[in-house]
Design a protein around this motif. Structure first.
Motif, PDB file in Angstrom:
ATOM      1  N   TYR A 230       0.822  -1.214   0.000  1.00 28.17           N
ATOM      2  CA  TYR A 230       0.000   0.000   0.000  1.00 28.17           C
ATOM      3  C   TYR A 230       0.859   1.268   0.000  1.00 28.17           C
ATOM      4  O   TYR A 230       0.554   2.241   0.672  1.00 28.17           O
ATOM      5  CB  TYR A 230      -0.937   0.044   1.207  1.00 28.17           C
ATOM      6  N   GLY A 231       1.960   1.249  -0.740  1.00 28.38           N
ATOM      7  CA  GLY A 231       2.784   2.451  -0.858  1.00 28.38           C
ATOM      8  C   GLY A 231       3.640   2.744   0.348  1.00 28.38           C
ATOM      9  O   GLY A 231       4.206   3.826   0.463  1.00 28.38           O
ATOM     10  N   GLU A 232       3.731   1.781   1.263  1.00 31.41           N
ATOM     11  CA  GLU A 232       4.569   2.015   2.430  1.00 31.41           C
ATOM     12  C   GLU A 232       5.577   0.880   2.592  1.00 31.41           C
ATOM     13  O   GLU A 232       5.336  -0.245   2.137  1.00 31.41           O
ATOM     14  CB  GLU A 232       3.704   2.119   3.686  1.00 31.41           C
ATOM     15  N   LEU A 233       6.674   1.182   3.255  1.00 30.83           N
ATOM     16  CA  LEU A 233       7.685   0.168   3.489  1.00 30.83           C
ATOM     17  C   LEU A 233       7.226  -0.752   4.617  1.00 30.83           C
ATOM     18  O   LEU A 233       6.829  -0.299   5.682  1.00 30.83           O
ATOM     19  CB  LEU A 233       9.006   0.839   3.869  1.00 30.83           C
ATOM     20  N   VAL A 234       7.248  -2.071   4.363  1.00 31.22           N
ATOM     21  CA  VAL A 234       6.881  -3.019   5.412  1.00 31.22           C
ATOM     22  C   VAL A 234       8.129  -3.482   6.150  1.00 31.22           C
ATOM     23  O   VAL A 234       8.180  -3.519   7.368  1.00 31.22           O
ATOM     24  CB  VAL A 234       6.154  -4.243   4.806  1.00 31.22           C
ATOM     25  N   GLU A 235       9.131  -3.819   5.365  1.00 30.28           N
ATOM     26  CA  GLU A 235      10.321  -4.385   5.959  1.00 30.28           C
ATOM     27  C   GLU A 235      11.492  -4.225   5.006  1.00 30.28           C
ATOM     28  O   GLU A 235      11.318  -4.234   3.786  1.00 30.28           O
ATOM     29  CB  GLU A 235      10.086  -5.884   6.233  1.00 30.28           C
ATOM     30  N   GLU A 236      12.673  -4.048   5.552  1.00 31.53           N
ATOM     31  CA  GLU A 236      13.849  -3.928   4.708  1.00 31.53           C
ATOM     32  C   GLU A 236      14.979  -4.719   5.340  1.00 31.53           C
ATOM     33  O   GLU A 236      15.117  -4.725   6.565  1.00 31.53           O
ATOM     34  CB  GLU A 236      14.253  -2.453   4.580  1.00 31.53           C
ATOM     35  N   GLY A 237      15.766  -5.409   4.530  1.00 31.90           N
ATOM     36  CA  GLY A 237      16.867  -6.155   5.117  1.00 31.90           C
ATOM     37  C   GLY A 237      17.712  -6.852   4.081  1.00 31.90           C
ATOM     38  O   GLY A 237      17.374  -6.887   2.892  1.00 31.90           O
ATOM     39  N   GLU A 238      18.820  -7.408   4.522  1.00 29.44           N
ATOM     40  CA  GLU A 238      19.684  -8.213   3.669  1.00 29.44           C
ATOM     41  C   GLU A 238      18.898  -9.423   3.193  1.00 29.44           C
ATOM     42  O   GLU A 238      18.095  -9.990   3.935  1.00 29.44           O
ATOM     43  CB  GLU A 238      20.874  -8.716   4.494  1.00 29.44           C
ATOM     44  N   THR A 239      19.145  -9.844   1.956  1.00 26.58           N
ATOM     45  CA  THR A 239      18.348 -10.916   1.375  1.00 26.58           C
ATOM     46  C   THR A 239      18.341 -12.181   2.249  1.00 26.58           C
ATOM     47  O   THR A 239      17.285 -12.677   2.642  1.00 26.58           O
ATOM     48  CB  THR A 239      18.869 -11.263  -0.023  1.00 26.58           C
ATOM     49  N   ARG A 240      19.535 -12.687   2.573  1.00 24.91           N
ATOM     50  CA  ARG A 240      19.598 -13.932   3.339  1.00 24.91           C
ATOM     51  C   ARG A 240      18.950 -13.778   4.710  1.00 24.91           C
ATOM     52  O   ARG A 240      18.215 -14.647   5.176  1.00 24.91           O
ATOM     53  CB  ARG A 240      21.058 -14.374   3.506  1.00 24.91           C
ATOM     54  N   MET A 242      16.577 -11.711   5.528  1.00 29.32           N
ATOM     55  CA  MET A 242      15.125 -11.606   5.448  1.00 29.32           C
ATOM     56  C   MET A 242      14.484 -12.959   5.164  1.00 29.32           C
ATOM     57  O   MET A 242      13.456 -13.305   5.724  1.00 29.32           O
ATOM     58  CB  MET A 242      14.721 -10.605   4.379  1.00 29.32           C
ATOM     59  N   LEU A 243      15.111 -13.751   4.280  1.00 28.67           N
ATOM     60  CA  LEU A 243      14.534 -15.054   3.954  1.00 28.67           C
ATOM     61  C   LEU A 243      14.569 -15.975   5.166  1.00 28.67           C
ATOM     62  O   LEU A 243      13.633 -16.740   5.410  1.00 28.67           O
ATOM     63  CB  LEU A 243      15.301 -15.698   2.799  1.00 28.67           C
ATOM     64  N   ALA A 244      15.632 -15.858   5.922  1.00 26.71           N
ATOM     65  CA  ALA A 244      15.768 -16.749   7.076  1.00 26.71           C
ATOM     66  C   ALA A 244      14.899 -16.279   8.246  1.00 26.71           C
ATOM     67  O   ALA A 244      14.228 -17.079   8.888  1.00 26.71           O
ATOM     68  CB  ALA A 244      17.231 -16.816   7.488  1.00 26.71           C
ATOM     69  N   HIS A 245      14.906 -14.980   8.503  1.00 30.02           N
ATOM     70  CA  HIS A 245      14.156 -14.473   9.651  1.00 30.02           C
ATOM     71  C   HIS A 245      13.299 -13.273   9.289  1.00 30.02           C
ATOM     72  O   HIS A 245      13.638 -12.144   9.622  1.00 30.02           O
ATOM     73  CB  HIS A 245      15.125 -14.060  10.778  1.00 30.02           C
ATOM     74  N   PRO A 246      12.197 -13.503   8.574  1.00 29.82           N
ATOM     75  CA  PRO A 246      11.334 -12.363   8.265  1.00 29.82           C
ATOM     76  C   PRO A 246      10.730 -11.796   9.543  1.00 29.82           C
ATOM     77  O   PRO A 246      10.331 -12.555  10.427  1.00 29.82           O
ATOM     78  CB  PRO A 246      10.264 -12.972   7.365  1.00 29.82           C
ATOM     79  N   LYS A 247      10.708 -10.462   9.647  1.00 31.35           N
ATOM     80  CA  LYS A 247      10.218  -9.847  10.885  1.00 31.35           C
ATOM     81  C   LYS A 247       8.716  -9.674  10.862  1.00 31.35           C
ATOM     82  O   LYS A 247       8.024  -9.913  11.833  1.00 31.35           O
ATOM     83  CB  LYS A 247      10.915  -8.495  11.086  1.00 31.35           C
ATOM     84  N   GLU A 248       8.193  -9.243   9.697  1.00 31.64           N
ATOM     85  CA  GLU A 248       6.777  -8.870   9.651  1.00 31.64           C
ATOM     86  C   GLU A 248       5.908 -10.047   9.209  1.00 31.64           C
ATOM     87  O   GLU A 248       6.332 -10.902   8.442  1.00 31.64           O
ATOM     88  CB  GLU A 248       6.576  -7.696   8.686  1.00 31.64           C
ATOM     89  N   GLU A 249       4.675 -10.011   9.668  1.00 32.73           N
ATOM     90  CA  GLU A 249       3.681 -11.020   9.321  1.00 32.73           C
ATOM     91  C   GLU A 249       3.498 -11.111   7.792  1.00 32.73           C
ATOM     92  O   GLU A 249       3.445 -12.186   7.204  1.00 32.73           O
ATOM     93  CB  GLU A 249       2.347 -10.622   9.978  1.00 32.73           C
ATOM     94  N   TYR A 250       3.425  -9.920   7.158  1.00 28.57           N
ATOM     95  CA  TYR A 250       3.167  -9.863   5.714  1.00 28.57           C
ATOM     96  C   TYR A 250       4.288 -10.542   4.934  1.00 28.57           C
ATOM     97  O   TYR A 250       4.049 -11.301   3.995  1.00 28.57           O
ATOM     98  CB  TYR A 250       3.013  -8.403   5.289  1.00 28.57           C
ATOM     99  N   THR A 251       5.521 -10.285   5.332  1.00 33.03           N
ATOM    100  CA  THR A 251       6.655 -10.912   4.659  1.00 33.03           C
ATOM    101  C   THR A 251       6.590 -12.425   4.833  1.00 33.03           C
ATOM    102  O   THR A 251       6.850 -13.191   3.902  1.00 33.03           O
ATOM    103  CB  THR A 251       7.977 -10.388   5.247  1.00 33.03           C
ATOM    104  N   ARG A 252       6.219 -12.859   6.033  1.00 29.96           N
ATOM    105  CA  ARG A 252       6.105 -14.307   6.284  1.00 29.96           C
ATOM    106  C   ARG A 252       5.048 -14.913   5.372  1.00 29.96           C
ATOM    107  O   ARG A 252       5.236 -15.991   4.823  1.00 29.96           O
ATOM    108  CB  ARG A 252       5.741 -14.562   7.755  1.00 29.96           C
TER     109      ARG A 252
END
Lengths: 562, 318
Positions: A230-240, A242-252
């Motif tokens: 929705y035009g906003e940043l949810v989460e930002e991080g290094e690729t590995r 983020m894939l290993a430990h996504p913080k946000e529900e949406y990313t999961r």
């Protein structure tokens, strides 16, 4: 020296009616030299808008309302037009989603590829042409010396996409914006393009913003990922990371999409088939056969997935079964009774029992009809329902596809893509069919929405006992929904059987190619795959890799070879 | 056979078919005219013998289909028959007048087509600007007036009041090309004004239509100049509808100049047609009608062929 590109609190607004509404709501973004940044999110998340804004470009009806965009020390939001022109295409280049649409059909590839360097006075035509041929070679385009003299319609989609990468590389830019460059491609072609992109960004240390909705794809390329919604940043991080430990529900949720699986039901598979396609051959123009001797069986209450690349004849098969394209040979048996080849001579009851759902709900629904009309029509046509009985049934159908009953008086344009596809499902259900042919029904939808639609289809099958013939090129979808799989290649069935058997090795060569081409959520997947394929090629020097034999474009030639 | 050749042959065959249908219509139309042609030409006082003899001379005693094919085959061989009014061969009457008409139409086209395409491109480039609006208002007002009105306004101001140009465009073979061009300035200007709006609007509309595509966005993102984007990227793709409108207007220039020719007393085919209708010179009317129809069909055929050739998909298939 700071970042190569730095966007601070960028707000981009779009004109809806007479009001400016924000599309990108104050996002910060930075990109270092040689870094690949992945921008992911569903459609409407503002990814493309943000990507284009890095060159201070907005589409018609949009504007950069506030914020700052600094590229290499220059503020772009206030820069005059000629300054921007000398950045666009020269220092920041763009690769669009559909190369077929982004290449001008009136000019040859080479002419378009050399245009930027020549027009910006960086190179002579001769130099630019030589350099472009160089890039074509590097991107492994076939016949690199000559391919530039072709028009866009004369080369395949994957080649065109690579030619567009070459066009973006023409001025050796500092940044390339890749806007969903592989979304419209088959998995096998996607790999070619991904490899090309990876190769070129590594070699020239070009920074890139890679926009996609597919996390597995971006995982192969990006150093860092930004998730937008929705035009906003949810989460930002290094690729590995983020894939290993996504913080946000949406990313999961995005990460888990591809993991949906269902076991096939062995009991149902033993029954007498509901639909039998036997020895079907079909062609659009005389002499050019598109389907060669195709056999397919669908058992009651099961889902048969038909997979293959585009051009493999999947949709033609659907047209033959529905009677839209009478086969030149072979027969179609439905519930023990042979169907007449032509749609026009089929009885109304047969028509009712065999329904179809299309890929594009936008074009499959009449925009001027309310859902009441869309869903009421089959009820009148097949069951002669009128008045309250009809309205009740429409509401019931809407509930079945998990849409609120108030939608009955809405127009399709007032619905989202996923909701529209649900209406199409409800329309097919209205006929109370035994078999629904689903032609790429989730391909045009975002992953999370597609997942919802697949779950709905599964629930409906469990409840109503409908069979599906599910046409798709996406193997994740197949895993999620199929009992049996039919693999098609160039109008032939190359493999067919129970899902678990097809998906467990050893595979047919082509099935192997398809399966191994599906990106996985592993940043090393592409490198490992390419290494594996290179090793295999080295072992078998006579074999030019598994792709070669599949790449004969003319089905006519293939049929003569038999 | 290549699909391109097939397409072209199909178009040409359709053009020929259209012409045959038109020739039938012209012939039947003349047949259906009330009264006996011979009687009408010879007048009330003619004796039945003279009428019969005249009918025989005109071959009116033969059945219609025989006469139709005789007329058509003569026409195809360039023999248009003789005028009823003065008995001279029609080919001689029509030939130089048709050349005059083509001269006027071609001059007007040579000005109008480049002008309207240029204006269309500029209007698309600066769309919704003041410049765009002014062009639209001016060209649309000119198309809204009947051509004789424009013609008389031009005569009133440029010829009568200012005395710049001749009001009568009477040219002849002895004149040099420059003299001829000077004589036809006003009719030429009238025709240009009438046809420009249509072609200019079509050019503008089709270019603007193309400007929304993603390959134009791509061209912009390559940092190209606006003029280049419009002329080199948008215009080639907008050609096909523009070519069709240009052809229709060219055909109008040849066929529809009747009124302009009459106003400026220009010795063209239109003038002859009007004269012949009032003199009931049926064979001349028939011949002129068929020539106009042929021009129309050929121009449209050319437009079709050019439109096909402007499309790289058809020009160089896979």
């Amino acid at each position: 020296m700071g970042h190569l590109l730095k966007m601070t609190n960028v707000v981009i607004e779009g004109l809806s009616g007479t009001e400016w509404t924000p599309i990108v709501k104050g996002v910060d973004l930075h990109l270092n030299r040689g870094e690949v940044l992945g921008l992911i999110g569903e459609s409407g998340a503002g990814k493309s808008t943000l990507g284009l804004a890095s060159m201070a470009y907005t589409r018609q009806g949009c504007r950069i309302a506030s914020g700052s965009i600094v590229f290499d020390g220059m503020e772009l939001t206030t820069a005059p037009r000629h300054v921007l022109r000398n950045i666009r295409g020269v220092r920041i280049a763009y690769v669009a989603q559909s190369a077929a649409a982004a290449f001008n059909p009136a000019h040859t590839l080479l002419k378009q590829c050399v245009e930027a360097p020549v027009q910006h006075g960086l190179m002579s035509y001769q130099e630019a042409a030589e350099k472009t041929v160089e890039t074509y070679k590097r991107l492994l385009l076939p016949d690199p010396e000559q391919i530039g003299y072709r028009y866009p319609h004369q080369v395949s989609g994957g080649q065109l996409q690579r030619a567009m990468v070459a066009m973006a590389m023409a001025c050796q830019p500092d940044i390339i914006i890749f806007d969903e460059p592989t979304t419209a491609l088959d998995v096998t072609t996607q790999i070619e393009v991904l490899t090309a992109i990876k190769e070129i960004t590594r070699q020239f240390r070009t920074a890139a913003i890679y926009i996609t909705h597919d996390l597995a794809v971006v995982a192969q390329l990006a150093d860092r990922i930004m998730v937008l919604r929705y035009g906003e940043l949810v989460e930002e991080g290094e690729t590995r990371q983020m894939l290993a430990h996504p913080k946000e529900e949406y990313t999961r949720a995005l990460l888990s999409v591809r993991k949906q699986q269902k076991p096939s039901s062995p009991a149902a598979l033993k029954e007498k088939p509901l639909l039998e396609v036997e020895g079907v051959r079909a062609s659009y123009t005389k002499g050019v056969e598109v389907l060669h001797d195709v056999q397919v069986r669908v058992k009651p209450r099961t889902t048969v997935a038909v997979v293959g690349e585009s051009g493999s004849g999947k949709s033609t098969l659907a047209r033959v079964i529905t009677g839209l394209l009478p086969p030149t040979k072979g027969r179609i048996v439905f519930d023990g009774q042979e169907l007449s080849a032509d749609l026009k001579s089929r009885s109304r009851d047969v028509l009712r029992r065999l329904q179809m759902i299309y890929q594009m709900p936008d074009t499959a629904l009449n925009p001027r009809q309310k859902l009441r009309t869309v869903l009421g029509r089959p009820l009148e046509f097949y069951f002669g329902m009128q008045g309250k009985e009809k309205t009740d049934r429409i509401v019931e159908l809407l509930e079945m596809v998990e849409l609120p009953p108030e939608y009955i008086d809405r127009y399709p344009t007032e619905l989202s893509g996923g909701e529209k596809q649900r209406v199409c499902i409800a329309r097919a259900l209205a006929a109370e069919p035994d078999l629904i042919i689903c032609d790429e029904v989730t391909s045009a939808l975002d992953q999370l929405v597609a997942e919802g639609v697949l779950k709905l289809l599964q629930r409906l099958q469990d409840k109503l006992g409908i069979s599906y013939l599910f046409i798709t090129h996406d193997l994740a979808t197949v895993k999620a929904i199929a009992d049996e799989i039919v693999v098609m290649c160039q109008g032939r069935v190359v493999e067919q059987g129970i899902k678990e058997e097809i998906l467990t090795p050893p595979h047919h060569e082509y099935t192997e190619l398809l399966l191994s081409s599906v990106p996985e959520m592993d940043p090393d997947w592409l490198d490992n795959l390419l290494a594996r394929r290179a090793r295999r090629r080295a072992r078998k020097p006579s074999d030019q890799g598994p792709r070669k034999p599949m790449r004969q474009p003319a089905p006519a030639a293939a049929s003569f070879n038999r | 056979m290549s699909p391109l050749k097939e397409l072209l042959l199909k178009r040409i065959a359709f053009g020929a078919l259209t012409l045959i249908v038109i020739s039938v219509l012209i012939f039947v139309g003349v047949e259906l005219l009330p009264g006996d042609l011979a009687q009408a030409v010879l007048g009330q006082s003619a004796t039945p013998e003279t009428v019969a003899a005249f009918r025989k001379e005109l071959k009116l005693d033969l059945p219609p289909h025989v006469r139709y094919f005789a007329w058509l085959s003569d026409f195809v061989q360039g023999d248009f028959g003789n005028s009823l009014a003065n008995g001279r061969p029609i080919a001689g009457l029509i030939g130089w007048r048709f050349a005059n008409t083509i001269f006027l139409a071609a001059t007007a086209a040579a000005i109008a087509v480049p002008l309207s395409i240029l204006l269309g491109i500029l209007a698309a480039l600066y769309r919704n600007s003041l410049f765009d609006r002014i062009i639209s208002i001016v060209t649309l007002s000119m198309i809204s007036f009947p051509e004789f009105f424009i013609a008389y306004i031009l005569i009133a101001f440029l010829s009568v009041k200012l005395g710049l140009f001749p009001s009568m465009a009477s040219i002849n073979d002895r004149m040099s090309l420059w003299d001829k061009l000077y004589m036809i300035i006003l009719p030429c200007a009238t025709l240009t004004m009438v046809v420009t709006a249509h072609m200019m609007r079509q050019t503008r509309a089709s270019i603007i239509n193309i400007l929304g595509t993603s390959f134009i966005e791509m061209a912009r993102l390559k940092g190209l100049k606006r003029l280049r984007v419009v002329v080199l990227h948008a215009f080639p793709n907008a050609l096909s509808p523009v070519i069709n409108v240009v052809a229709i207007n060219l055909a109008y220039l040849v066929v529809g100049v009747v009124i302009v020719e009459v106003v400026f007393v220009y010795p063209g085919l239109g003038q002859l047609l009007v004269d012949s209708v009032s003199k009931r010179d049926i064979p001349v009317v028939q011949a002129a009608g068929l020539i106009f129809a042929t021009t129309y069909v050929i121009l449209n055929l050319l437009a079709d062929i050019l439109a096909i050739l402007s499309n790289p998909r058809l020009r160089s298939p896979k």
